[in-house]
Design an enzyme around this catalytic site. Sequence first.
Site, PDB file in Angstrom:
ATOM      1  N   LYS A  64       0.859  -1.190   0.000  1.00 18.74           N
ATOM      2  CA  LYS A  64       0.000   0.000   0.000  1.00 18.74           C
ATOM      3  C   LYS A  64       0.890   1.232   0.000  1.00 18.74           C
ATOM      4  CE  LYS A  64      -1.556   2.797   2.816  1.00 18.74           C
ATOM      5  NZ  LYS A  64      -1.372   3.964   1.922  1.00 18.74           N
TER       6      LYS A  64
ATOM      7  N   CYS B 227      14.022  11.049   6.049  1.00 15.28           N
ATOM      8  CA  CYS B 227      13.984  10.617   7.456  1.00 15.28           C
ATOM      9  C   CYS B 227      15.327  10.860   8.132  1.00 15.28           C
ATOM     10  CB  CYS B 227      13.604   9.152   7.546  1.00 15.28           C
ATOM     11  SG  CYS B 227      14.638   8.104   6.512  1.00 15.28           S
TER      12      CYS B 227
ATOM     13  N   GLU C 295      10.231  16.403  14.836  1.00 16.52           N
ATOM     14  CA  GLU C 295      10.696  16.236  13.463  1.00 16.52           C
ATOM     15  C   GLU C 295      10.124  17.379  12.615  1.00 16.52           C
ATOM     16  OE1 GLU C 295       9.110  12.992  10.981  1.00 16.52           O
ATOM     17  OE2 GLU C 295      11.185  12.528  10.473  1.00 16.52           O
TER      18      GLU C 295
ATOM     19  N   GLU D 295      10.278   1.564  10.178  1.00 23.33           N
ATOM     20  CA  GLU D 295      11.252   2.635   9.903  1.00 23.33           C
ATOM     21  C   GLU D 295      10.520   3.949  10.049  1.00 23.33           C
ATOM     22  OE1 GLU D 295      14.234   1.940   9.628  1.00 23.33           O
ATOM     23  OE2 GLU D 295      14.496   0.039   8.600  1.00 23.33           O
TER      24      GLU D 295
HETATM   25  P1  NAD Z   1       2.664   8.716   7.368  1.00 21.37           P
HETATM   26  O1  NAD Z   1       2.916   7.948   8.618  1.00 21.37           O
HETATM   27  O2  NAD Z   1       1.630   9.757   7.375  1.00 21.37           O
HETATM   28  O3  NAD Z   1       2.270   7.696   6.207  1.00 21.37           O
HETATM   29  C1  NAD Z   1       3.074   6.588   5.888  1.00 21.37           C
HETATM   30  C2  NAD Z   1       2.207   5.517   5.281  1.00 21.37           C
HETATM   31  O4  NAD Z   1       1.284   5.082   6.275  1.00 21.37           O
HETATM   32  C3  NAD Z   1       1.363   6.006   4.100  1.00 21.37           C
HETATM   33  O5  NAD Z   1       1.279   4.983   3.141  1.00 21.37           O
HETATM   34  C4  NAD Z   1       0.010   6.248   4.747  1.00 21.37           C
HETATM   35  O6  NAD Z   1      -1.054   6.145   3.852  1.00 21.37           O
HETATM   36  C5  NAD Z   1      -0.020   5.119   5.749  1.00 21.37           C
HETATM   37  N1  NAD Z   1      -0.966   5.290   6.837  1.00 21.37           N
HETATM   38  C6  NAD Z   1      -1.408   6.437   7.407  1.00 21.37           C
HETATM   39  N2  NAD Z   1      -2.304   6.152   8.370  1.00 21.37           N
HETATM   40  C7  NAD Z   1      -2.413   4.795   8.419  1.00 21.37           C
HETATM   41  C8  NAD Z   1      -3.174   3.878   9.210  1.00 21.37           C
HETATM   42  N3  NAD Z   1      -3.997   4.300  10.156  1.00 21.37           N
HETATM   43  N4  NAD Z   1      -3.019   2.562   8.968  1.00 21.37           N
HETATM   44  C9  NAD Z   1      -2.184   2.114   8.025  1.00 21.37           C
HETATM   45  N5  NAD Z   1      -1.448   2.932   7.237  1.00 21.37           N
HETATM   46  C10 NAD Z   1      -1.559   4.250   7.443  1.00 21.37           C
HETATM   47  O7  NAD Z   1       4.084   9.282   6.908  1.00 21.37           O
HETATM   48  P2  NAD Z   1       4.401  10.141   5.601  1.00 21.37           P
HETATM   49  O8  NAD Z   1       3.951  11.533   5.832  1.00 21.37           O
HETATM   50  O9  NAD Z   1       3.938   9.426   4.388  1.00 21.37           O
HETATM   51  O10 NAD Z   1       6.001  10.071   5.582  1.00 21.37           O
HETATM   52  C11 NAD Z   1       6.803  10.936   6.311  1.00 21.37           C
HETATM   53  C12 NAD Z   1       7.282  10.250   7.577  1.00 21.37           C
HETATM   54  O11 NAD Z   1       7.941   9.042   7.250  1.00 21.37           O
HETATM   55  C13 NAD Z   1       8.314  11.082   8.317  1.00 21.37           C
HETATM   56  O12 NAD Z   1       8.063  10.998   9.700  1.00 21.37           O
HETATM   57  C14 NAD Z   1       9.623  10.390   7.990  1.00 21.37           C
HETATM   58  O13 NAD Z   1      10.650  10.583   8.916  1.00 21.37           O
HETATM   59  C15 NAD Z   1       9.204   8.980   7.895  1.00 21.37           C
HETATM   60  N6  NAD Z   1      10.148   8.211   7.090  1.00 21.37           N
HETATM   61  C16 NAD Z   1      10.957   7.305   7.697  1.00 21.37           C
HETATM   62  C17 NAD Z   1      11.914   6.606   6.966  1.00 21.37           C
HETATM   63  C18 NAD Z   1      12.851   5.622   7.620  1.00 21.37           C
HETATM   64  O14 NAD Z   1      13.434   4.809   6.913  1.00 21.37           O
HETATM   65  N7  NAD Z   1      13.048   5.659   8.927  1.00 21.37           N
HETATM   66  C19 NAD Z   1      12.012   6.847   5.598  1.00 21.37           C
HETATM   67  C20 NAD Z   1      11.175   7.779   5.017  1.00 21.37           C
HETATM   68  C21 NAD Z   1      10.238   8.446   5.766  1.00 21.37           C
END
Ligand code: NAD
Length: 494
Positions: A174, A287, A381, A253
Site C-alpha cells: 500500500k 527521514c 521532526e 522505519e
Molecule cells: P505517514 O505515517 O503519514 O504515512 C506513511 C504511510 O502510512 C502512508 O502509506 C500512509 O497512507 C499510511 N498510513 C497512514 N495512516 C495509516 C493507518 N492508520 N493505517 C495504516 N497505514 C496508514 O508518513 P508520511 O507523511 O507518508 O512520511 C513521512 C514520515 O515518514 C516522516 O516521519 C519520515 O521521517 C518517515 N520516514 C521514515 C523513513 C525511515 O526509513 N526511517 C524513511 C522515510 C520516511
Amino acid sequence: MATENRNLFVGGNWTDAAGGKQFPVYSPASGEVWSSVADGTRADARAAIEAAREAYPAWSGMSHSQRARIIHKVGDILEARAKEFQEILIDESGSWVGKGMFETYYSSGVFRAAAAAAYQVNGEILPSEYGKLSLVVREPLGVVSVISPWNFPMILSSRGFAPALAVGNCVVLKPSEETPIAGGIVFAEMLEEAGVPPGVFNVVTCSRDNVAEVGDELISNPAVQGVSFTGSTAVGRQIAAQAGGLLKKCCLELGGKDALVVLADADMERAVNAATFGSFMHNGQICMSVERVIVDRAIADEFTDKLVANTSKLNVGDPRELPNCIGPLINQKQADKIRAQVDDAVAQGAEVLCGGGNDGLFFEPTVLGSVTRDMRIFREETFGPVAPVIVADGVDDAVEIANDSDYGLSAGIITRDEERGLAVARQLRTGMAHVNDCSVHDEPHVPFGGIGASGLGRHGGRQGIDTFTETRWITLERGARQYPPPFLMNPPGQ
Ligand code: NAD
C-alpha cells in the site's frame, strides 16, 4: 492530467476499487490534479491478501535462483524506464530532477541486492547431545503487508517489498496516497512484465479517507504474518501496537531528528558541505535529514557564517530545472508544520540567519541561530528545509546534546581525528552513524534502521533477511535418545 484512472493490481489483474471510486493526486509544483487512482477499500485489501495467500506455496517453493532471476529482471526494467520514472517523481512528489536520477539509480540497486539476498537465506547445523541432525532453518513468513511513505516512494517501497519477495514471501503493497504511482503502480507494471506469477505481488492504493480501514485489514487479516512499515512515528506506533497485540512480526522505519556533530578540529569545508547537503537535500524531507547542527563553540561563528553563505546559494524553483535543488514541499500540511516550528523558535529567541520565508509550498532554505533545547524545532521532526544550529562546549557536551532526543535514526560526526570520530559514533544513541559524513547515507545491502522513536527492526543486509523470515529448529533423531523406561513399549529387562 498526465496519467488517468490507474487501477489496483490484485491477483495479477488490474481492477477497479470495490466501491468503484478514484481519488485525485496533486502535483506539488503546479498544485493541479495530475492523476487519479483507484480508492481501494477493506474488500480490496482482503482480496489482495487472499491472492497473496493462494500464490504463496508455489512462490515459496520456487528455487531461490528462479526468484532471483525475476527480481534481477525488475532491476533491468527499472533501469530501462528510469527517465520515465524520473518524470513521474518530479510531477507526483515534487522531486528535484537530480533527486529523481538518484532515486531511480538507487532503486535498481535495491532489486540487485534483493536478488543476491535470495541466495543467502542461510541456516546452521548445531551439535546435538543425542547425535541428532539438528538444523536451524529460515523460512519465509507467508503474506507480508508493506506500507510506504511519499518522500522517496521508489526507494522506500522497493526496500520494503523486494527482499521480502526474494526470500519467498508474497506481498501486498500500500503506497502513500501522495505517491500512489511512483510508490506502487509502477512496481506492479514492472513486476508483471518481469513475469512475477499472479498474486505474488499486489498493489492496493487508497485515499486518506480509506487508509484506516485498508491499514486495519493489512495488519489484522489472519493470513498476514509480517508487516513492513515506513512512515511517521505516530502511525508506526499504532501499527506496532496492533501487530504486537496479534503477535505478528513488524519492521518499523520511522521519523528522525538527526544530529550533525561538528567538532572543533573539523575540516571546515567538509563540515559546511555535509550540513548543507544533509539539511537541504529534497527540501529536508528525508527521514535521515540533518535536523540539528551541533557545532563546537570554538568554530561556531566561522562555521555558521559559511553555512549561511552556502545555503544562500541554493536555488528555489521549478524542480525540473537542474539548478533548482529546492523545489516544492509535498503538501500544505507540511508547509504549515514547518512554518509553525520556525515561528515558535523565533518567538523563543532563535534568529533567522537566512531564508525563513515561503511562497506556498516553496519554502526557502533556512538557517536558524541561537536555537535552544526548549524549542519545538529542537525536539520535533521538521521534515523541511531548516537547519537549526546549536552551540556545544566540547565533545562531551556535543554528544549529550545529540543524545537528548526521543529519536535515534542516524547521525554524522565531522572531525579530523578518525579515532575520536569512531568513539563519538559509538556513544550516540542511533541505529546508524557516519564519521566525516552527514546523517543522510544509505546503501541497498546495509542494515538500515533506527532505535527509540525512530523504529524497530532493520531493512537490508543479512538483518533484512532475518526481518522477512522465521527461524525454525528442526531435528532428525537417529536412535540415540533414550526415554525413561516406564514410557517404553518394551522396557529393558522385561
Ligand atoms: P505517514 O505515517 O503519514 O504515512 C506513511 C504511510 O502510512 C502512508 O502509506 C500512509 O497512507 C499510511 N498510513 C497512514 N495512516 C495509516 C493507518 N492508520 N493505517 C495504516 N497505514 C496508514 O508518513 P508520511 O507523511 O507518508 O512520511 C513521512 C514520515 O515518514 C516522516 O516521519 C519520515 O521521517 C518517515 N520516514 C521514515 C523513513 C525511515 O526509513 N526511517 C524513511 C522515510 C520516511
